[in-house]
Design a protein around this motif. Structure first.
Motif, PDB file in Angstrom:
ATOM      1  N   ALA A 146     -11.039  -7.838   5.157  1.00 60.22           N
ATOM      2  CA  ALA A 146     -10.480  -6.535   4.786  1.00 60.22           C
ATOM      3  C   ALA A 146      -9.408  -6.188   5.809  1.00 60.22           C
ATOM      4  O   ALA A 146      -9.682  -6.094   7.003  1.00 60.22           O
ATOM      5  N   PHE A 147      -8.165  -6.012   5.345  1.00 64.70           N
ATOM      6  CA  PHE A 147      -7.031  -5.841   6.249  1.00 64.70           C
ATOM      7  C   PHE A 147      -6.564  -4.392   6.368  1.00 64.70           C
ATOM      8  O   PHE A 147      -5.555  -4.120   6.995  1.00 64.70           O
ATOM      9  N   GLY A 148      -7.290  -3.441   5.783  1.00 65.61           N
ATOM     10  CA  GLY A 148      -6.811  -2.072   5.768  1.00 65.61           C
ATOM     11  C   GLY A 148      -5.855  -1.866   4.606  1.00 65.61           C
ATOM     12  O   GLY A 148      -5.580  -2.779   3.820  1.00 65.61           O
ATOM     13  N   ASN A 149      -5.348  -0.639   4.447  1.00 64.25           N
ATOM     14  CA  ASN A 149      -4.426  -0.293   3.364  1.00 64.25           C
ATOM     15  C   ASN A 149      -5.045  -0.572   1.996  1.00 64.25           C
ATOM     16  O   ASN A 149      -4.342  -0.945   1.055  1.00 64.25           O
ATOM     17  N   LEU A 150      -6.389  -0.435   1.904  1.00 62.36           N
ATOM     18  CA  LEU A 150      -7.153  -0.650   0.664  1.00 62.36           C
ATOM     19  C   LEU A 150      -7.150  -2.109   0.212  1.00 62.36           C
ATOM     20  O   LEU A 150      -7.485  -2.418  -0.933  1.00 62.36           O
TER      21      LEU A 150
END
Length: 411
Positions: free
Chosen positions: A316-320
């Motif tokens: 999960a890299f952020g920014n949804l």
């Protein structure tokens, strides 16, 4: 800290520094600080040390344990991304030197913040993905989760290695195709030597008619000023006869390997899932793998390979956005499956709605760097992701990549 640990620390340079610091604190504040606190301070100094080898100083020896971890890391990166750094001695040394203080931080659960974490993830996404894979090895070795801050520091070492590879230009052989005679083709050959000679080994010239009988084994690329009405077995770049600034820039990008990739080749519209209902990442991955099986030939253990990667490192890299992928390269093609969830879910404590599942081919992909650069600009740009979630449209995805490609060409 137990007595044995304290004894081990007392012979270190960091412990002597801690003793001097504590002595000053005791005098200033008129207090008495126990030896155990001196030991903890020494550990912090050790965990944040910068190792620099200077002439005349005592030899710094990288232990077989650290060297073994580095070799395992590079092997894992090669297995996952088909990028081989095993002969990059500079990377091996920089990773080993980085792991010495990191080893101390992990053993003592110390947290080292990286204020550039967000920027590293956005600007050096491929390097960050390689570092994430590397930290899967560390997670298994230390039996501890590796913070994103630590991953981002390791990403810097991988990015330097990637930059070194970029700066080494393999000179290419080309054939220039013109519509007119020998005089104009000679002029164009001269212009190519003048503008992009540093990228070229051999230049040949011919007209379209001669091209039918040309031995393409002698060249890497075909550069043409006219349309070619038949198939040729080499990549083609069309330019104007009178090269302008845009042509020269495109030539340099083309010859240096900074080419873009075929959107439709890697993004099959059948693998674009505009609405997906799921409540867990396991359910999401299972449904996406089921869709891939309908379209592509993949091994039966594809789901297991993706879940193995999930157990090794953060995706999960952020920014949804989440980027799940198998823990090793498989198959004969690189492809992507995209799913947009009806509602966001929690994925490794992070909210996710846009899932970008990719699988890399076994053979080296020459466009991998361009591919990773473009997807990083897409996935880490909030405006693009929000547009995709709102429209849930395959053509919107294509338009976003076209826009990114134009931006890259103008840089």
């Amino acid at each position: 800290m137990n007595i044995e640990q304290l004894k081990d620390m007392k012979n270190s340079e960091e412990y002597l520094l801690a003793v001097n610091v504590v002595s000053e604190l005791e005098q200033v504040f008129d207090i008495e600080i126990p030896d155990s606190e001196v030991g903890y301070l020494a550990i912090h100094f050790s965990g944040k040390q910068f190792i620099e080898i200077k002439p005349g100083e005592e030899n710094f020896v990288i232990t077989s344990k650290i060297d073994g971890i580095v070799k395992h890391i590079l092997s894992e990166v090669k297995s996952s991304y088909n990028i081989d750094f095993t002969n990059d001695f500079e990377l091996r040394m920089s990773l080993a030197l980085h792991l010495v203080p990191m080893d101390i931080r992990l053993k003592h659960d110390m947290f080292l913040r990286n204020p550039l974490l967000g920027e590293i993830k956005q600007r050096y996404t491929l390097a960050y993905m390689l570092a994430t894979s590397a930290c899967g090895v560390l997670k298994k070795h230390y039996k501890k989760d590796i913070y994103e801050d630590e991953i981002s520091y390791i990403a810097l070492h991988f990015n330097l290695a990637l930059e070194r590879n970029r700066s080494t230009i393999a000179k290419k052989n080309i054939v220039i195709v013109c519509a007119t005679g020998r005089g104009s083709s000679s002029l164009l050959v001269y212009r190519f030597k003048e503008e992009v000679g540093a990228y070229l080994n051999r230049i040949e010239a011919c007209d379209v008619g001669q091209l039918k009988y040309f031995d393409f084994d002698r060249v890497d690329y075909v550069i043409t000023t006219v349309p070619i009405p038949f198939s040729v077995p080499k990549p083609i770049l069309e330019v104007q006869f009178f090269l302008d600034e845009g042509d020269v820039k495109a030539l340099k990008n083309f010859l240096s390997g900074k080419t873009t990739f075929s959107f439709s080749e890697k993004f099959d519209s059948r693998l674009f899932i505009s609405h997906l209902s799921a409540s867990t990442k396991e359910e999401v991955i299972r449904k996406m793998v089921d869709r891939i099986k309908e379209v592509k030939t993949i091994p039966n253990n594809f789901y297991d390979l993706v879940m193995k990667r999930e157990s090794m490192a953060v995706t999960a890299f952020g920014n949804l956005v989440a980027i799940p992928h198998p823990c090793e390269v498989i198959g004969d093609e690189t492809f992507v499956c995209i799913a947009i969830l009806d509602e966001p879910i929690i994925w490794e404590s992070v909210e996710v709605q846009f899932i970008f599942m990719m699988s890399m081919k076994k053979d080296r992909d020459e466009n991998m760097e361009a591919f990773s650069t473009m997807i990083s600009r897409l996935l880490l740009n909030p405006a693009y992701i929000q547009k995709m979630i709102q429209t849930r449209d395959y053509q919107t995805l294509a338009n976003c990549f076209n826009q990114i490609e134009e931006e890259m060409r103008s840089e």
